[in-house]
Design a protein around this motif. Structure first.
Motif, PDB file in Angstrom:
ATOM      1  N   GLU A  17       4.545  -4.335 -20.587  1.00 51.58           N
ATOM      2  CA  GLU A  17       4.342  -5.643 -19.973  1.00 51.58           C
ATOM      3  C   GLU A  17       3.204  -5.500 -18.972  1.00 51.58           C
ATOM      4  O   GLU A  17       3.040  -4.459 -18.358  1.00 51.58           O
ATOM      5  N   PHE A  18       2.455  -6.580 -18.812  1.00 54.01           N
ATOM      6  CA  PHE A  18       1.356  -6.541 -17.861  1.00 54.01           C
ATOM      7  C   PHE A  18       1.925  -6.412 -16.459  1.00 54.01           C
ATOM      8  O   PHE A  18       2.897  -7.049 -16.106  1.00 54.01           O
ATOM      9  N   ILE A  19       1.333  -5.561 -15.668  1.00 55.26           N
ATOM     10  CA  ILE A  19       1.766  -5.352 -14.292  1.00 55.26           C
ATOM     11  C   ILE A  19       0.860  -6.165 -13.384  1.00 55.26           C
ATOM     12  O   ILE A  19      -0.364  -6.010 -13.413  1.00 55.26           O
ATOM     13  N   HIS A  20       1.473  -7.031 -12.619  1.00 51.59           N
ATOM     14  CA  HIS A  20       0.698  -7.863 -11.701  1.00 51.59           C
ATOM     15  C   HIS A  20       0.536  -7.143 -10.372  1.00 51.59           C
ATOM     16  O   HIS A  20       1.501  -6.690  -9.780  1.00 51.59           O
ATOM     17  N   MET A  21      -0.695  -7.036  -9.943  1.00 54.92           N
ATOM     18  CA  MET A  21      -1.031  -6.409  -8.663  1.00 54.92           C
ATOM     19  C   MET A  21      -1.781  -7.442  -7.831  1.00 54.92           C
ATOM     20  O   MET A  21      -2.531  -8.253  -8.371  1.00 54.92           O
ATOM     21  N   SER A  22      -1.589  -7.363  -6.534  1.00 60.61           N
ATOM     22  CA  SER A  22      -2.362  -8.237  -5.659  1.00 60.61           C
ATOM     23  C   SER A  22      -3.814  -7.745  -5.648  1.00 60.61           C
ATOM     24  O   SER A  22      -4.111  -6.612  -6.048  1.00 60.61           O
ATOM     25  N   GLU A  23      -4.692  -8.591  -5.162  1.00 58.60           N
ATOM     26  CA  GLU A  23      -6.103  -8.226  -5.080  1.00 58.60           C
ATOM     27  C   GLU A  23      -6.284  -7.003  -4.167  1.00 58.60           C
ATOM     28  O   GLU A  23      -7.080  -6.112  -4.457  1.00 58.60           O
ATOM     29  N   GLN A  24      -5.494  -6.960  -3.085  1.00 52.51           N
ATOM     30  CA  GLN A  24      -5.573  -5.828  -2.164  1.00 52.51           C
ATOM     31  C   GLN A  24      -5.101  -4.539  -2.835  1.00 52.51           C
ATOM     32  O   GLN A  24      -5.696  -3.476  -2.641  1.00 52.51           O
ATOM     33  N   GLU A  25      -4.030  -4.635  -3.641  1.00 56.63           N
ATOM     34  CA  GLU A  25      -3.544  -3.452  -4.352  1.00 56.63           C
ATOM     35  C   GLU A  25      -4.577  -2.959  -5.356  1.00 56.63           C
ATOM     36  O   GLU A  25      -4.839  -1.757  -5.443  1.00 56.63           O
ATOM     37  N   GLU A  26      -5.159  -3.884  -6.112  1.00 53.09           N
ATOM     38  CA  GLU A  26      -6.189  -3.502  -7.089  1.00 53.09           C
ATOM     39  C   GLU A  26      -7.365  -2.815  -6.405  1.00 53.09           C
ATOM     40  O   GLU A  26      -7.863  -1.795  -6.877  1.00 53.09           O
ATOM     41  N   ASP A  27      -7.802  -3.398  -5.289  1.00 55.04           N
ATOM     42  CA  ASP A  27      -8.922  -2.826  -4.549  1.00 55.04           C
ATOM     43  C   ASP A  27      -8.594  -1.415  -4.064  1.00 55.04           C
ATOM     44  O   ASP A  27      -9.400  -0.499  -4.212  1.00 55.04           O
ATOM     45  N   LEU A  28      -7.399  -1.252  -3.513  1.00 53.05           N
ATOM     46  CA  LEU A  28      -6.988   0.061  -3.010  1.00 53.05           C
ATOM     47  C   LEU A  28      -6.886   1.077  -4.147  1.00 53.05           C
ATOM     48  O   LEU A  28      -7.329   2.220  -4.015  1.00 53.05           O
ATOM     49  N   ILE A  29      -6.342   0.659  -5.286  1.00 54.01           N
ATOM     50  CA  ILE A  29      -6.232   1.556  -6.445  1.00 54.01           C
ATOM     51  C   ILE A  29      -7.620   2.010  -6.888  1.00 54.01           C
ATOM     52  O   ILE A  29      -7.850   3.202  -7.125  1.00 54.01           O
ATOM     53  N   GLY A  45       1.652   6.527  -3.215  1.00 57.41           N
ATOM     54  CA  GLY A  45       2.145   6.753  -1.859  1.00 57.41           C
ATOM     55  C   GLY A  45       1.474   5.869  -0.828  1.00 57.41           C
ATOM     56  O   GLY A  45       1.996   5.680   0.268  1.00 57.41           O
ATOM     57  N   ARG A  46       0.335   5.311  -1.167  1.00 56.58           N
ATOM     58  CA  ARG A  46      -0.402   4.418  -0.258  1.00 56.58           C
ATOM     59  C   ARG A  46      -0.063   2.954  -0.485  1.00 56.58           C
ATOM     60  O   ARG A  46      -0.527   2.088   0.259  1.00 56.58           O
ATOM     61  N   ILE A  47       0.710   2.661  -1.538  1.00 60.51           N
ATOM     62  CA  ILE A  47       1.042   1.272  -1.867  1.00 60.51           C
ATOM     63  C   ILE A  47       2.559   1.121  -1.833  1.00 60.51           C
ATOM     64  O   ILE A  47       3.239   1.552  -2.768  1.00 60.51           O
ATOM     65  N   PRO A  48       3.092   0.538  -0.770  1.00 56.74           N
ATOM     66  CA  PRO A  48       4.550   0.403  -0.649  1.00 56.74           C
ATOM     67  C   PRO A  48       5.167  -0.335  -1.835  1.00 56.74           C
ATOM     68  O   PRO A  48       4.636  -1.347  -2.301  1.00 56.74           O
ATOM     69  N   GLY A  49       6.261   0.208  -2.345  1.00 57.73           N
ATOM     70  CA  GLY A  49       6.997  -0.442  -3.419  1.00 57.73           C
ATOM     71  C   GLY A  49       6.461  -0.194  -4.816  1.00 57.73           C
ATOM     72  O   GLY A  49       6.983  -0.733  -5.781  1.00 57.73           O
ATOM     73  N   ARG A  50       5.424   0.611  -4.947  1.00 54.94           N
ATOM     74  CA  ARG A  50       4.855   0.911  -6.264  1.00 54.94           C
ATOM     75  C   ARG A  50       5.136   2.358  -6.638  1.00 54.94           C
ATOM     76  O   ARG A  50       5.082   3.252  -5.800  1.00 54.94           O
TER      77      ARG A  50
END
Length: 79
Positions: A17-29, A45-50
């Motif tokens: 399934e497609f995983i939805h990430m916020s724009e901030q999460e995508e940028d950080l990744i 470890g830098r993204i809480p809850g992931r």
């Protein structure tokens, strides 16, 4: 004599399934990937809850076309 089918927990990328990430999460990744490569645990470890698996799956799904183009170019060079 009975036989049991082996079942595995592996799932092909076609079934993900497609995983939805916020724009901030995508940028950080993206920024973390440039710094540390595919060290998914470190990035997660830098993204809480992931979880690392989520991050890796997101990366693969997001960049699948780029990977296939690179793979096809590499195959063409060696043919």
């Amino acid at each position: 004599m009975s036989t049991t089918a082996n079942t595995t927990s592996e799932v092909s990328s076609n079934e993900w399934e497609f995983i939805h990430m916020s724009e901030q999460e995508e940028d950080l990744i993206c920024r973390m990937y440039k710094l540390v490569g595919d060290r998914w645990n470190l990035i997660a470890g830098r993204i809480p809850g992931r979880k690392a698996e989520e991050i890796e799956r997101f990366w693969i799904m997001r960049h699948a076309d780029a990977f296939s183009v690179t793979r096809n170019q590499s195959k063409a060079k060696h043919s």
